[in-house]
Design an enzyme around this catalytic site. Structure first.
Site, PDB file in Angstrom:
ATOM      1  N   PRO A  81       0.832  -1.244   0.152  1.00 29.12           N
ATOM      2  CG  PRO A  81       0.105  -1.054   2.186  1.00 29.12           C
ATOM      3  CD  PRO A  81       0.946  -1.851   1.531  1.00 29.12           C
ATOM      4  CB  THR A  82       2.295   3.545  -2.070  1.00 26.52           C
ATOM      5  OG1 THR A  82       1.674   3.218  -3.267  1.00 26.52           O
ATOM      6  CG2 THR A  82       3.412   2.757  -1.738  1.00 26.52           C
ATOM      7  N   GLY A  83      -0.007   5.500   0.154  1.00 28.25           N
ATOM      8  CA  GLY A  83      -1.110   6.332  -0.018  1.00 28.25           C
ATOM      9  C   GLY A  83      -0.582   7.820  -0.577  1.00 28.25           C
ATOM     10  CB  THR A 159      -0.294   0.207   8.656  1.00 30.41           C
ATOM     11  OG1 THR A 159      -0.615  -0.002   7.612  1.00 30.41           O
ATOM     12  CG2 THR A 159       0.938   0.787   8.916  1.00 30.41           C
ATOM     13  CG  HIS A 279       5.427   2.855   7.024  1.00 29.31           C
ATOM     14  ND1 HIS A 279       4.258   2.299   7.613  1.00 29.31           N
ATOM     15  CD2 HIS A 279       5.125   3.513   6.416  1.00 29.31           C
ATOM     16  CE1 HIS A 279       3.325   3.062   7.041  1.00 29.31           C
ATOM     17  NE2 HIS A 279       3.822   3.869   6.186  1.00 29.31           N
ATOM     18  NE  ARG A 282       6.600   6.897   3.142  1.00 30.28           N
ATOM     19  CZ  ARG A 282       7.144   7.557   2.185  1.00 30.28           C
ATOM     20  NH1 ARG A 282       8.160   7.841   1.479  1.00 30.28           N
ATOM     21  NH2 ARG A 282       6.054   8.552   1.989  1.00 30.28           N
ATOM     22  N   GLY A 312      13.063  -2.526   0.721  1.00 31.23           N
ATOM     23  CA  GLY A 312      14.234  -2.309  -0.122  1.00 31.23           C
ATOM     24  C   GLY A 312      14.139  -3.353  -1.311  1.00 31.23           C
ATOM     25  NE  ARG A 314      14.197   0.611  -4.117  1.00 23.16           N
ATOM     26  CZ  ARG A 314      13.405   0.175  -2.888  1.00 23.16           C
ATOM     27  NH1 ARG A 314      12.692  -0.733  -2.992  1.00 23.16           N
ATOM     28  NH2 ARG A 314      13.348   1.442  -2.320  1.00 23.16           N
ATOM     29  N   GLY A 333       6.929  -1.767  -2.602  1.00 19.94           N
ATOM     30  CA  GLY A 333       6.414  -0.123  -2.455  1.00 19.94           C
ATOM     31  C   GLY A 333       7.053   0.538  -3.582  1.00 19.94           C
TER      32      GLY A 333
END
Ligand SMILES: Cc1cc2nc3c(=O)[nH]c(=O)nc-3n(C[C@H](O)[C@H](O)[C@H](O)COP(=O)(O)O)c2cc1C
Length: 383
Positions: A81-83, A159, A279, A282, A312, A314, A333
């Site tokens: 989830p990314t808001g 969360t 997170h 963050r 992380g 990638r 994310g």
């Protein structure tokens, strides 16, 4: 539109996203809390792990599919989830959900999305999970849960690492406020990002559709990220998770667990899974890298519930490493978000293709034909 075929790594997509977005928005996506030590360490933990490949295994056929919560995923991956992401590209949530559906992986819808729970379910469908922020208004919070249930979402990810927002220092330095609006401080930045500016002119600045009607306790005009951050129930506790377990018939996961004792408690309450997560660096700067926290957690609860990991990821080989160290699957994310910012749905799909093809290659190079063959024997121990 950026030439996505020239993006051969997630880092290339990140660079395309950086070029398209005003700096304040790119930094909101890319940055972490305080000194960003955890943000860097999430990556460094993957880079530290070395592999011991098996040779002379017949690997012409490899299969990356896994079963996740009773359904098939084409990769051991779901989108995290990314808001607030439609501030970077209008419709980003829909684009990510469509890319996830096309790639055959679940998509997690964030509470602070620009599109409603209902709209994503109706317009896109696919395997949908819902991320729940425990906003203080209990009735509103439980209405969100009910809405997710009536739209057929499979899972709720609560969360649990955000009793308050992390201190993300890039945002005030860049004068970043939501809704993001051009002002004298950022006007130069905006002028040089015409594709983004046109997009926003055409569609307007996004709001937070799921929170429509919510009565914030902060004064009107407070920027949305701050308002949402302050609206978190800092008294959220295990009792509430028990209550939620009673309310929600679908899969229940806690997102943001880093300790084996918390993972044990989640299992004891009847959660179906946890996401080992900080997170994406963050929240608490100094929190352990998720890959470092994973093995102990997987040892203690791996047979009781599904252990997922984010932070992380990638490279396809990162997915392999997370599996080998005990995660059933990873969430992405920023990797998929950067793809989406670079090229909408096609960009997000490109990110997923890159990760899938890297994973397949790394599996072949490690002598593993399926995710089931990715075990701890592939990990080189430090001498
Ligand atoms: C721009 C952005 C917004 C995010 N918004 C949320 C959110 O609304 N809810 C949540 O639980 N996590 C949120 N996260 C955290 C992600 O779900 C995930 O834990 C993190 O991004 C994983 O790290 P990665 O970006 O290195 O893959 C957000 C992350 C980013 C980058």
């Amino acid at each position: 539109m950026a030439d996505l075929s020239r993006a051969i790594s997630i880092e290339d997509l990140r660079e395309l996203a950086r070029r398209r977005l005003p700096r304040a928005i790119f930094d909101f996506f890319d940055g972490g809390a305080e000194d960003e030590a955890t943000l860097r360490d999430n990556r460094a933990a993957f880079e530290r792990v070395r592999l011991l490949p098996r040779v002379l295994v017949r690997v012409s056929q490899v299969d990356t599919r896994v079963s996740l919560f009773g359904g098939e995923a084409r990769l051991p991956l779901a989108i995290a989830p990314t808001g607030g992401i439609s501030a970077g590209r209008w419709g980003a949530e829909l684009a990510l959900a469509r890319a996830a559906k096309a790639a055959g992986v679940p998509f997690t819808m964030a509470t602070p999305s620009a599109f409603t729970i209902e709209r994503v379910a109706e317009e896109v469908g696919g395997r949908l999970w819902f991320q729940l922020y425990a906003v203080r208004d209990l009735a509103f919070r439980e209405k969100l849960v009910e809405r997710a249930r009536s739209c057929g979402y499979e899972a709720i990810l609560v969360t649990v690492d955000l009793p308050v927002s992390g201190k993300r220092e890039r945002d005030p330095r860049n004068g970043f406020h939501t809704p993001y609006s051009p002002n004298w401080r950022n006007s130069r930045d905006v002028i040089f990002k015409p594709a983004w500016a046109l997009d926003m002119l055409r569609h307007g600045l996004p709001g937070m559709a799921n929170l429509e009607g919510y009565r914030f306790s902060t004064p009107a005009g407070t920027d949305i990220v701050t308002a949402v951050g302050r609206e978190m129930d800092a008294d959220l506790d295990w009792e509430y998770i028990k209550r939620l377990r009673g309310l929600w018939p679908g899969k229940l996961l806690l997102k943001g667990v880093e300790r084996p004792d918390d993972a044990e408690r989640a299992a004891a309450i009847g959660c179906d899974g946890i996401v080992v997560s900080n997170h994406g660096g963050r929240q608490l700067d100094g929190a352990a890298a998720t890959l470092d926290a994973l093995p102990q957690i997987a040892r203690s609860v791996g047979s009781k519930l599904t252990v997922l990991l984010d932070g992380g990821v990638r490279r396809g080989a990162d997915i392999l490493k997370a599996r080998a160290l005990g995660a059933q699957a990873v969430l992405t994310g920023r990797a998929t978000l950067f793809g989406c910012m670079a090229g909408g749905e096609a960009g997000a799909l490109r990110a997923l293709e890159i990760l899938a093809s890297e994973l397949e290659r790394a599996m072949r190079l490690c002598g593993a034909r399926s995710p089931a063959e990715l075990g701890p024997d592939l990990i080189a121990r430090n001498p």
